[in-house]
Scaffold this active site. Sequence first.
Site, mmCIF file in Angstrom:
data_model
loop_
_atom_site.group_PDB
_atom_site.id
_atom_site.type_symbol
_atom_site.label_atom_id
_atom_site.label_comp_id
_atom_site.label_asym_id
_atom_site.label_seq_id
_atom_site.Cartn_x
_atom_site.Cartn_y
_atom_site.Cartn_z
ATOM 1 N N ASP A 119 0.866 -1.170 0.000
ATOM 2 C CA ASP A 119 0.000 0.000 0.000
ATOM 3 C C ASP A 119 0.907 1.226 0.000
ATOM 4 O O ASP A 119 1.669 1.433 0.949
ATOM 5 C CB ASP A 119 -0.884 -0.032 1.264
ATOM 6 C CG ASP A 119 -1.915 1.078 1.274
ATOM 7 O OD1 ASP A 119 -1.692 2.100 0.591
ATOM 8 O OD2 ASP A 119 -2.937 0.925 1.960
ATOM 9 N N SER A 197 -1.941 13.629 -14.465
ATOM 10 C CA SER A 197 -3.209 13.623 -15.208
ATOM 11 C C SER A 197 -3.492 15.025 -15.733
ATOM 12 O O SER A 197 -3.000 16.016 -15.173
ATOM 13 C CB SER A 197 -4.336 13.204 -14.264
ATOM 14 O OG SER A 197 -5.589 13.452 -14.851
ATOM 15 N N TYR A 210 -9.409 14.230 -6.544
ATOM 16 C CA TYR A 210 -8.471 13.726 -7.557
ATOM 17 C C TYR A 210 -7.603 14.855 -8.100
ATOM 18 O O TYR A 210 -6.374 14.775 -8.116
ATOM 19 C CB TYR A 210 -9.292 13.067 -8.668
ATOM 20 C CG TYR A 210 -8.490 12.482 -9.806
ATOM 21 C CD1 TYR A 210 -7.881 11.232 -9.676
ATOM 22 C CD2 TYR A 210 -8.348 13.158 -11.013
ATOM 23 C CE1 TYR A 210 -7.156 10.685 -10.724
ATOM 24 C CE2 TYR A 210 -7.634 12.616 -12.056
ATOM 25 C CZ TYR A 210 -7.041 11.379 -11.907
ATOM 26 O OH TYR A 210 -6.321 10.834 -12.951
ATOM 27 N N LYS A 214 -3.596 15.363 -7.695
ATOM 28 C CA LYS A 214 -2.777 15.304 -8.917
ATOM 29 C C LYS A 214 -2.011 16.608 -9.133
ATOM 30 O O LYS A 214 -0.893 16.613 -9.632
ATOM 31 C CB LYS A 214 -3.667 15.005 -10.133
ATOM 32 C CG LYS A 214 -4.199 13.579 -10.168
ATOM 33 C CD LYS A 214 -3.128 12.607 -10.628
ATOM 34 C CE LYS A 214 -3.685 11.189 -10.755
ATOM 35 N NZ LYS A 214 -2.704 10.236 -11.272
HETATM 36 N N1 LIG Z 1 -7.925 6.184 -16.769
HETATM 37 C C1 LIG Z 1 -7.774 7.442 -17.143
HETATM 38 O O1 LIG Z 1 -8.524 7.973 -17.974
HETATM 39 C C2 LIG Z 1 -6.633 8.259 -16.555
HETATM 40 C C3 LIG Z 1 -6.409 9.544 -17.054
HETATM 41 C C4 LIG Z 1 -5.352 10.298 -16.547
HETATM 42 C C5 LIG Z 1 -4.526 9.770 -15.574
HETATM 43 N N2 LIG Z 1 -4.768 8.511 -15.102
HETATM 44 C C6 LIG Z 1 -3.876 7.989 -14.059
HETATM 45 O O2 LIG Z 1 -3.262 6.804 -14.501
HETATM 46 C C7 LIG Z 1 -3.013 5.937 -13.375
HETATM 47 C C8 LIG Z 1 -3.631 4.574 -13.662
HETATM 48 O O3 LIG Z 1 -5.039 4.754 -13.884
HETATM 49 P P1 LIG Z 1 -5.983 3.513 -14.229
HETATM 50 O O4 LIG Z 1 -7.174 4.059 -14.912
HETATM 51 O O5 LIG Z 1 -5.191 2.457 -14.888
HETATM 52 O O6 LIG Z 1 -6.411 3.069 -12.744
HETATM 53 P P2 LIG Z 1 -6.929 1.638 -12.203
HETATM 54 O O7 LIG Z 1 -7.269 0.754 -13.341
HETATM 55 O O8 LIG Z 1 -7.976 1.926 -11.200
HETATM 56 O O9 LIG Z 1 -5.660 1.013 -11.471
HETATM 57 C C9 LIG Z 1 -5.198 1.546 -10.273
HETATM 58 C C10 LIG Z 1 -4.074 0.676 -9.758
HETATM 59 O O10 LIG Z 1 -3.550 1.282 -8.564
HETATM 60 C C11 LIG Z 1 -3.560 0.321 -7.502
HETATM 61 N N3 LIG Z 1 -3.711 1.040 -6.236
HETATM 62 C C12 LIG Z 1 -4.736 1.845 -5.825
HETATM 63 N N4 LIG Z 1 -4.489 2.316 -4.597
HETATM 64 C C13 LIG Z 1 -3.291 1.814 -4.210
HETATM 65 C C14 LIG Z 1 -2.496 1.933 -3.039
HETATM 66 N N5 LIG Z 1 -2.901 2.660 -1.980
HETATM 67 N N6 LIG Z 1 -1.306 1.276 -2.973
HETATM 68 C C15 LIG Z 1 -0.886 0.520 -4.024
HETATM 69 N N7 LIG Z 1 -1.593 0.372 -5.160
HETATM 70 C C16 LIG Z 1 -2.782 1.006 -5.251
HETATM 71 C C17 LIG Z 1 -4.722 -0.619 -7.850
HETATM 72 O O11 LIG Z 1 -4.647 -1.906 -7.253
HETATM 73 P P3 LIG Z 1 -5.340 -2.211 -5.797
HETATM 74 O O12 LIG Z 1 -6.691 -1.592 -5.803
HETATM 75 O O13 LIG Z 1 -5.362 -3.695 -5.697
HETATM 76 O O14 LIG Z 1 -4.433 -1.598 -4.791
HETATM 77 C C18 LIG Z 1 -4.524 -0.729 -9.366
HETATM 78 O O15 LIG Z 1 -3.501 -1.641 -9.648
HETATM 79 C C19 LIG Z 1 -3.638 6.633 -12.171
HETATM 80 O O16 LIG Z 1 -2.649 7.348 -11.467
HETATM 81 C C20 LIG Z 1 -4.640 7.584 -12.803
HETATM 82 O O17 LIG Z 1 -4.917 8.696 -11.993
HETATM 83 C C21 LIG Z 1 -5.808 7.755 -15.561
#
Ligand SMILES: NC(=O)c1ccc[n+]([C@@H]2O[C@H](COP(=O)([O-])OP(=O)(O)OC[C@H]3O[C@@H](n4cnc5c(N)ncnc54)[C@H](OP(=O)(O)O)[C@@H]3O)[C@@H](O)[C@H]2O)c1
Length: 382
Positions: A119, A197, A210, A214
């Site tokens: 975590d 982001s 968020y 960020k």
């Molecule tokens: N999707 C978009 O459109 C978008 C756009 C801009 C930026 N981003 C950024 O890109 C990154 C990935 O996004 P995503 O959409 O792929 O998210 P996601 O599918 O929800 O994946 C999040 C990952 O982070 C892990 N996680 C969450 N809290 C944690 C903690 N406290 N300690 C360790 N691991 C943790 C989760 O696993 P567990 O829950 O098992 O811990 C999971 O592996 C994020 O930083 C997000 O803000 C995403």
Amino acid sequence: MSGWKVPLALAGLRWAWSHRGRAPEPEPRNPGELLLWGAAGAALGVAASALSERRRSGLMNGKVVLITGGSRGLGLQLAREFGFGGASVVICARGREGLDRAVAELSGRGVRAHGVVCDVTDPDAIEDLLDEAERHFGRLDVVVNSAGIMRVGPQETLSDDHFRQAMDVMFWGPFHLSRAAVDRLRPTRGTIVNITSIGAYLSVPHMLPYSTAKHAWAALSEGMAAETAGTGVRVTTVVPGLMRTGSHRGVVFTGDPEREYAWFALAAGLPLVSVSAEHAARRVVRATAGRRGFLVISPMARAGMAAHGVAPGLTQGAMRLVGRLLPDAPGDVEERPGSEAGQSRLGRLVGAVTVLNERAGRRMNQRSRVERISQRNEEDTP
Ligand SMILES: NC(=O)c1ccc[n+]([C@@H]2O[C@H](COP(=O)([O-])OP(=O)(O)OC[C@H]3O[C@@H](n4cnc5c(N)ncnc54)[C@H](OP(=O)(O)O)[C@@H]3O)[C@@H](O)[C@H]2O)c1
């Protein structure tokens, strides 16, 4: 084959087909001949695909990459891409089950992968994570901060704790990991990659925890990039716009969850508005290999940043308009994860339009905790 390779194979097929049409002797048009030309076209596509894989492979040969949030979504796709480039990957997440599935999948694709339950909000766990990554593969070259959480809803429906949680995961987590990683990356002249982001630069209504976290993370990332100059360590700030990672199912929606889910899932899943996670990950790996300092992913994000830089009053006005269009906070505040909120009639309607993001969820190992729990409950019911 994925991404642009499928269209390429189809183009190969089309070329083969048109070539066949120009043949001096159009007869006989038997199925065997058709199959032959079809195979030739497909082979063209596959050969081009193999060429591109070869170009990618070797980009990260011998490197060891640690990725937080590597069990699903963008983090998992980054692990695949770094692995295809020749790197060994250590992925971390809180959930053991998703992590194990991800490691098994990566290993099955020939990627040297190791999973660590961690975590990022726990500073002691961060030191252990770095120790484990170095111990397991013998060195450390890249640390990617990708772990993130999201909660969507009007700010009056959110508590102080919701803001604290966002800051813990998306500011204090990368803060502790980046500061601890700098010294360890000096010997390998390594790189810290921060997945921030567009929300860091444009504060979108109903996503305030968020955007706040960020924004702080982006400031930390850019400042550390400047302060590590001359140390050999590079800090890369990545600013993605919307990506199809399938994460909308795991997002928590508050206020009027069904309507909040509808606008969010629509924005996150529309092809021209969002980019595929595969495309985003390829660009991050190339930027890391090229030791770039800053990467903006998606034309929409670039346009948004440019507009905000040049005319912040204008973008603020646009956001005020968006805020007025979004659902009001209801009297009875509810909260639901996307996996539940998406089951409403409205959610299913949106799902029909955003089918690309639903498919991405299956490719990106997205099975929210809620889905896993309800499946387990169903299995337990006699
Ligand atoms: N999707 C978009 O459109 C978008 C756009 C801009 C930026 N981003 C950024 O890109 C990154 C990935 O996004 P995503 O959409 O792929 O998210 P996601 O599918 O929800 O994946 C999040 C990952 O982070 C892990 N996680 C969450 N809290 C944690 C903690 N406290 N300690 C360790 N691991 C943790 C989760 O696993 P567990 O829950 O098992 O811990 C999971 O592996 C994020 O930083 C997000 O803000 C995403």
